[in-house]
Design an enzyme around this catalytic site. Structure first.
Site, PDB file in Angstrom:
ATOM      1  N   PHE A 170      38.829  28.323  59.120  1.00 22.68           N
ATOM      2  CA  PHE A 170      39.661  27.474  59.965  1.00 22.68           C
ATOM      3  C   PHE A 170      40.437  28.283  61.008  1.00 22.68           C
ATOM      4  O   PHE A 170      40.826  29.429  60.757  1.00 22.68           O
ATOM      5  CB  PHE A 170      40.668  26.691  59.131  1.00 22.68           C
ATOM      6  CG  PHE A 170      40.070  25.655  58.229  1.00 22.68           C
ATOM      7  CD1 PHE A 170      38.707  25.412  58.214  1.00 22.68           C
ATOM      8  CD2 PHE A 170      40.875  24.907  57.393  1.00 22.68           C
ATOM      9  CE1 PHE A 170      38.154  24.457  57.374  1.00 22.68           C
ATOM     10  CE2 PHE A 170      40.345  23.955  56.554  1.00 22.68           C
ATOM     11  CZ  PHE A 170      38.983  23.730  56.534  1.00 22.68           C
ATOM     12  N   GLY A 193      40.648  30.043  50.515  1.00 23.82           N
ATOM     13  CA  GLY A 193      41.713  29.148  50.923  1.00 23.82           C
ATOM     14  C   GLY A 193      41.294  28.178  52.002  1.00 23.82           C
ATOM     15  O   GLY A 193      41.357  26.956  51.831  1.00 23.82           O
ATOM     16  N   ASP A 194      40.863  28.687  53.165  1.00 27.49           N
ATOM     17  CA  ASP A 194      40.379  27.817  54.242  1.00 27.49           C
ATOM     18  C   ASP A 194      38.999  28.274  54.700  1.00 27.49           C
ATOM     19  O   ASP A 194      38.649  28.185  55.872  1.00 27.49           O
ATOM     20  CB  ASP A 194      41.365  27.789  55.409  1.00 27.49           C
ATOM     21  CG  ASP A 194      41.600  29.160  56.041  1.00 27.49           C
ATOM     22  OD1 ASP A 194      41.125  30.171  55.467  1.00 27.49           O
ATOM     23  OD2 ASP A 194      42.254  29.239  57.094  1.00 27.49           O
ATOM     24  N   GLU A 195      38.206  28.751  53.751  1.00 22.33           N
ATOM     25  CA  GLU A 195      36.849  29.210  54.031  1.00 22.33           C
ATOM     26  C   GLU A 195      35.843  28.318  53.306  1.00 22.33           C
ATOM     27  O   GLU A 195      35.958  28.080  52.102  1.00 22.33           O
ATOM     28  CB  GLU A 195      36.656  30.656  53.581  1.00 22.33           C
ATOM     29  CG  GLU A 195      37.471  31.669  54.378  1.00 22.33           C
ATOM     30  CD  GLU A 195      37.243  33.089  53.914  1.00 22.33           C
ATOM     31  OE1 GLU A 195      37.427  34.010  54.718  1.00 22.33           O
ATOM     32  OE2 GLU A 195      36.870  33.275  52.738  1.00 22.33           O
TER      33      GLU A 195
END
Length: 323
Positions: free
Chosen positions: A183, A224-226
Site C-alpha cells: 500500500f 501488515g499492508d502487503e
C-alpha cells in the site's frame, strides 16, 4: 438373604440374555483360540455396526468371514485375554461388509465355563467422534493458514502454495505470474484515524481483491499492508495480464468511506513471471524488488513488470501508473 435367592440363576441368565440381544452397543461372543476363534453369538447392534448377517458368520472364523482384521495388534489383544483375562477400550478398526473401515473402542473379557473359554467383546462405534476430531484438526489447520483480520490466506499458506507451484512448474503448460502489492498511504490512515480505521481499510481491500480476481487465483495477505496475487495464465493470454492487473488495481484502490470520511490510498505493485531457473526465493524476491521500483515512482498507483514483451520501457523500467 443371598443374592441367588432373590434372583435365581435362570432368571438372571434370561435377563442378561435379553440385555445382550437388545443392547444398543455391539456385543459378540466367540471362542477363545487366537487363530481360529469363531462367532458363537452376536447381537443386533453388532450386525448393524458391521453390516453382516448372522447366517453368513455363524460358526465362521472372525478374520475370514467377519469384521475382525488380522494384525499384530489383534494378536496382542489375544495375549492380554490369555494373560490378564481381558482388556478395556482398545482402539480397533473393524471392517464393515461394504469395505468401510470403522474406528471402534473394544473391551473384552474371557470367561471359562466347564473348562471351556469364551470371549465376550463390547464394541463402541467412535466414528462420529473421529470425524469430529478430524473436523477440529482441519479447522485448526485452516485457522493456522488464514489471516484473522482479512480472512485471506496468510504468509504460511502462501509459502506452501507457491512452493507447490514452483515444484510442479515443469508439469504445467500454464505460466505463473506473481503480483506483489504494497500500500501507499496506509500509515497516514493509521496515524490520523486510528488502527480500527486501518483495519477496516484492510478488510475492504481484501474484499475488493476477492471480487476482482478469478476464484482459482490465489490471494493472500502476507504482512501488515502487503498482499500477493498468484495467477495461472494460459500462454496465449499472457498479454492480457498487465491490463487486467491495472484495471483491477484501479477498482481495488478506489476511495473508501470510513467513519464518515473518505480516504484514498494507493499501491506499488511488482509483477513477475516464474522462470525455468527460478526457485521460490528468487521468484518472490524479484516481484518484491519490482514492487520497490514501483514505490520509487512516487505515483499513487504504480505497476512495474520488467521483461514483459507487451510493455514499453520507461527510464530503464517498465511502469504503468495512476495518480
Amino acid at each position: 438373604m443371598a443374592d441367588e435367592e432373590i434372583l435365581p440363576p435362570d432368571v438372571l441368565t434370561a435377563i442378561l440374555m435379553r440385555m445382550f440381544e437388545f443392547a444398543p452397543i455391539a456385543m459378540a461372543i466367540s471362542t477363545s483360540d487366537a487363530e481360529t476363534s469363531s462367532y458363537l453369538k452376536v447381537n443386533d447392534a453388532y450386525l448393524r455396526l458391521t453390516g453382516l448377517k448372522w447366517d453368513d458368520i455363524r460358526g465362521r472364523t472372525l478374520t475370514s468371514k467377519g469384521a475382525a482384521i488380522s494384525s499384530p495388534a489383534r494378536d496382542r489383544r489375544h495375549r492380554m485375554l490369555a494373560e490378564d483375562g481381558g482388556y478395556v477400550l482398545e482402539e480397533v478398526d473393524i471392517r464393515h461388509a461394504d469395505g468401510t473401515i470403522i474406528p471402534t473402542l473394544i473391551s473384552a473379557q474371557r470367561t471359562i465355563v466347564d473348562d471351556v473359554s469364551f470371549d465376550v467383546e463390547v464394541l463402541l462405534d467412535v466414528s462420529a467422534r473421529v470425524r469430529h476430531q478430524h473436523e477440529i484438526e482441519l479447522a485448526l489447520r485452516a485457522s493456522a493458514r488464514t489471516d484473522a483480520l482479512s480472512g485471506l490466506p496468510n504468509r504460511a499458506c502462501f509459502d506452501e502454495v507457491i512452493a507447490g507451484h514452483v515444484e510442479r512448474m515443469h508439469e504445467s503448460e500454464k505460466l505463473l505470474v506473481l503480483a506483489f502489492i504494497d500500500f501507499n498511504g496506509f500509515k497516514a490512515i493509521n496515524d490520523t484515524m486510528g488502527h480500527a480505521a486501518g483495519d477496516e481499510v484492510l478488510r475492504t481491500i481484501a474484499s475488493r481483491l476477492r471480487e476482482s480476481f478469478r476464484t482459482n487465483d490465489f490471494i493472500a495477505r502476507i504482512g501488515g499492508d502487503e498482499f500477493v496475487v498468484l495467477l495461472e495464465v494460459d500462454p496465449a493470454h499472457l498479454n492480457d495480464v498487465e491490463p487486467t492487473l491495472i484495471e483491477a488495481m484501479d477498482r481495488i484502490f478506489k476511495p473508501i468511506a470510513i467513519e464518515g470520511a473518505v480516504v484514498e490510498l494507493g499501491a506499488a505493485v511488482g509483477v513477475t513471471m516464474l522462470q525455468p531457473d527460478d526457485d521460490v526465493t528468487s521468484f518472490v524476491k524479484r516481484a518484491d524488488g519490482y514492487m520497490y521500483l514501483a514505490k520509487q515512482t512516487g505515483e499513487r498507483l504504480a505497476l512495474v513488470w520488467l521483461g514483459h514483451p507487451g510493455l514499453a520501457h520507461v527510464g530503464g523500467r517498465m511502469v504503468r501508473s495512476r495518480r
